[in-house]
Design a protein around this motif. Structure first.
Motif, PDB file in Angstrom:
ATOM      1  N   ASN A 107     -14.602   1.552 -17.155  1.00 55.68           N
ATOM      2  CA  ASN A 107     -15.160   0.171 -16.884  1.00 55.68           C
ATOM      3  C   ASN A 107     -14.053  -0.784 -16.808  1.00 55.68           C
ATOM      4  O   ASN A 107     -13.485  -1.031 -17.811  1.00 55.68           O
ATOM      5  N   ARG A 108     -14.211  -1.423 -15.679  1.00 55.98           N
ATOM      6  CA  ARG A 108     -13.104  -2.214 -15.335  1.00 55.98           C
ATOM      7  C   ARG A 108     -13.157  -3.499 -16.294  1.00 55.98           C
ATOM      8  O   ARG A 108     -12.010  -4.070 -16.569  1.00 55.98           O
ATOM      9  N   ASN A 109     -14.183  -3.806 -16.742  1.00 53.51           N
ATOM     10  CA  ASN A 109     -14.631  -4.854 -17.514  1.00 53.51           C
ATOM     11  C   ASN A 109     -13.924  -4.751 -18.929  1.00 53.51           C
ATOM     12  O   ASN A 109     -13.833  -5.627 -19.824  1.00 53.51           O
ATOM     13  N   ASP A 110     -13.573  -3.638 -19.319  1.00 59.16           N
ATOM     14  CA  ASP A 110     -12.817  -3.349 -20.454  1.00 59.16           C
ATOM     15  C   ASP A 110     -11.432  -3.546 -20.503  1.00 59.16           C
ATOM     16  O   ASP A 110     -10.776  -3.633 -21.500  1.00 59.16           O
ATOM     17  N   TYR A 111     -10.905  -3.741 -19.181  1.00 60.03           N
ATOM     18  CA  TYR A 111      -9.260  -3.939 -19.227  1.00 60.03           C
ATOM     19  C   TYR A 111      -8.982  -5.601 -19.354  1.00 60.03           C
ATOM     20  O   TYR A 111      -9.825  -6.174 -18.533  1.00 60.03           O
ATOM     21  N   ARG A 112      -8.112  -5.810 -20.144  1.00 64.60           N
ATOM     22  CA  ARG A 112      -7.741  -7.004 -20.129  1.00 64.60           C
ATOM     23  C   ARG A 112      -6.639  -7.448 -19.333  1.00 64.60           C
ATOM     24  O   ARG A 112      -6.555  -8.722 -19.022  1.00 64.60           O
ATOM     25  N   TYR A 113      -5.766  -6.524 -19.246  1.00 62.06           N
ATOM     26  CA  TYR A 113      -4.295  -7.100 -18.477  1.00 62.06           C
ATOM     27  C   TYR A 113      -4.302  -6.196 -17.340  1.00 62.06           C
ATOM     28  O   TYR A 113      -4.445  -4.942 -17.319  1.00 62.06           O
ATOM     29  N   TRP A 114      -3.593  -6.970 -16.183  1.00 56.39           N
ATOM     30  CA  TRP A 114      -3.659  -6.023 -14.784  1.00 56.39           C
ATOM     31  C   TRP A 114      -2.344  -6.333 -14.309  1.00 56.39           C
ATOM     32  O   TRP A 114      -1.652  -7.234 -14.487  1.00 56.39           O
ATOM     33  N   GLY A 115      -1.385  -5.088 -13.778  1.00 57.07           N
ATOM     34  CA  GLY A 115      -0.424  -5.388 -12.960  1.00 57.07           C
ATOM     35  C   GLY A 115      -0.786  -5.896 -11.554  1.00 57.07           C
ATOM     36  O   GLY A 115      -2.036  -6.112 -11.166  1.00 57.07           O
ATOM     37  N   GLN A 116       0.178  -6.181 -10.739  1.00 55.46           N
ATOM     38  CA  GLN A 116      -0.160  -6.734  -9.222  1.00 55.46           C
ATOM     39  C   GLN A 116      -0.478  -5.566  -8.465  1.00 55.46           C
ATOM     40  O   GLN A 116      -0.825  -5.958  -7.415  1.00 55.46           O
ATOM     41  N   GLY A 117       0.044  -4.449  -8.759  1.00 60.78           N
ATOM     42  CA  GLY A 117      -0.314  -3.373  -7.788  1.00 60.78           C
ATOM     43  C   GLY A 117       1.003  -2.996  -6.862  1.00 60.78           C
ATOM     44  O   GLY A 117       1.780  -3.621  -6.707  1.00 60.78           O
ATOM     45  N   THR A 118       0.644  -1.628  -6.362  1.00 58.15           N
ATOM     46  CA  THR A 118       1.579  -1.032  -5.560  1.00 58.15           C
ATOM     47  C   THR A 118       1.006  -0.306  -4.377  1.00 58.15           C
ATOM     48  O   THR A 118      -0.138   0.268  -4.683  1.00 58.15           O
ATOM     49  N   GLN A 119       1.454  -0.593  -3.059  1.00 57.95           N
ATOM     50  CA  GLN A 119       0.637   0.027  -1.931  1.00 57.95           C
ATOM     51  C   GLN A 119       1.119   1.436  -1.834  1.00 57.95           C
ATOM     52  O   GLN A 119       2.110   1.763  -1.666  1.00 57.95           O
ATOM     53  N   VAL A 120       0.145   2.134  -1.605  1.00 58.27           N
ATOM     54  CA  VAL A 120       0.105   3.536  -1.386  1.00 58.27           C
ATOM     55  C   VAL A 120      -0.600   3.912   0.050  1.00 58.27           C
ATOM     56  O   VAL A 120      -1.654   3.386   0.433  1.00 58.27           O
ATOM     57  N   THR A 121       0.228   4.362   1.274  1.00 62.27           N
ATOM     58  CA  THR A 121      -0.194   4.623   2.281  1.00 62.27           C
ATOM     59  C   THR A 121      -0.041   6.057   2.725  1.00 62.27           C
ATOM     60  O   THR A 121       0.774   6.497   2.759  1.00 62.27           O
ATOM     61  N   VAL A 122      -1.251   6.600   3.138  1.00 60.72           N
ATOM     62  CA  VAL A 122      -1.166   7.953   3.415  1.00 60.72           C
ATOM     63  C   VAL A 122      -1.504   8.222   4.899  1.00 60.72           C
ATOM     64  O   VAL A 122      -2.768   7.577   5.409  1.00 60.72           O
ATOM     65  N   SER A 123      -0.686   8.587   5.850  1.00 61.57           N
ATOM     66  CA  SER A 123      -0.801   8.948   7.176  1.00 61.57           C
ATOM     67  C   SER A 123      -1.458  10.264   7.520  1.00 61.57           C
ATOM     68  O   SER A 123      -1.243  11.368   6.674  1.00 61.57           O
ATOM     69  N   SER A 124      -2.373  10.390   8.345  1.00 58.11           N
ATOM     70  CA  SER A 124      -3.119  11.703   8.979  1.00 58.11           C
ATOM     71  C   SER A 124      -1.843  12.574   9.701  1.00 58.11           C
ATOM     72  O   SER A 124      -1.070  11.974  10.353  1.00 58.11           O
TER      73      SER A 124
END
Length: 124
Positions: A107-124
């Motif tokens: 449940n994302r509402n349980d999470y209090r702190y978040w990072g900025q994120g990192t991009q993952v790109t998968v090419s076909s």
């Protein structure tokens, strides 16, 4: 306050692997369950995986079960997401999050702190 910084994203071909890391600082890392979420362009943020505060319990989204593995090293204040057999539909920004609870939760509402994120790109 917990600060979270992700790393390890990048461009990979379908079938390949990546390992994401999330380094935490601030409050006691081992007091938090940790999760990974992802958000693709034009889509809502979705749950990927979570791990309990001592690492004894994990849960996964059905879409990644058997391909992704979440783990944590409380001595290093780091949570990992090993991603194998990647598919183009795994392309997204992946963010880690910390929840002030001992149990793994999707449940994302349980999470209090978040990072900025990192991009993952998968090419076909």
């Amino acid at each position: 306050q917990v600060q979270l910084v992700e790393s390890g994203g990048g461009l990979v071909q379908a079938g390949g692997s990546l390992r994401l890391s999330c380094a935490a600082s601030g409050r006691t890392f081992s007091n938090y369950a940790m999760g990974w979420f992802r958000q693709a362009v034009g889509k809502e943020r979705e749950f990927v995986a979570a791990i309990s505060w001592r690492g004894g319990s994990t849960i996964y989204a059905n879409s990644v079960k058997g391909r992704f593995t979440i783990s944590r090293d409380n001595a290093k204040n780091t949570v990992y997401l090993q991603m194998n057999s990647l598919k183009p539909e795994d392309t997204a920004v992946y963010a880690c999050a910390a929840a002030p609870t001992p149990i793994a939760t999707m449940n994302r509402n349980d999470y209090r702190y978040w990072g900025q994120g990192t991009q993952v790109t998968v090419s076909s």
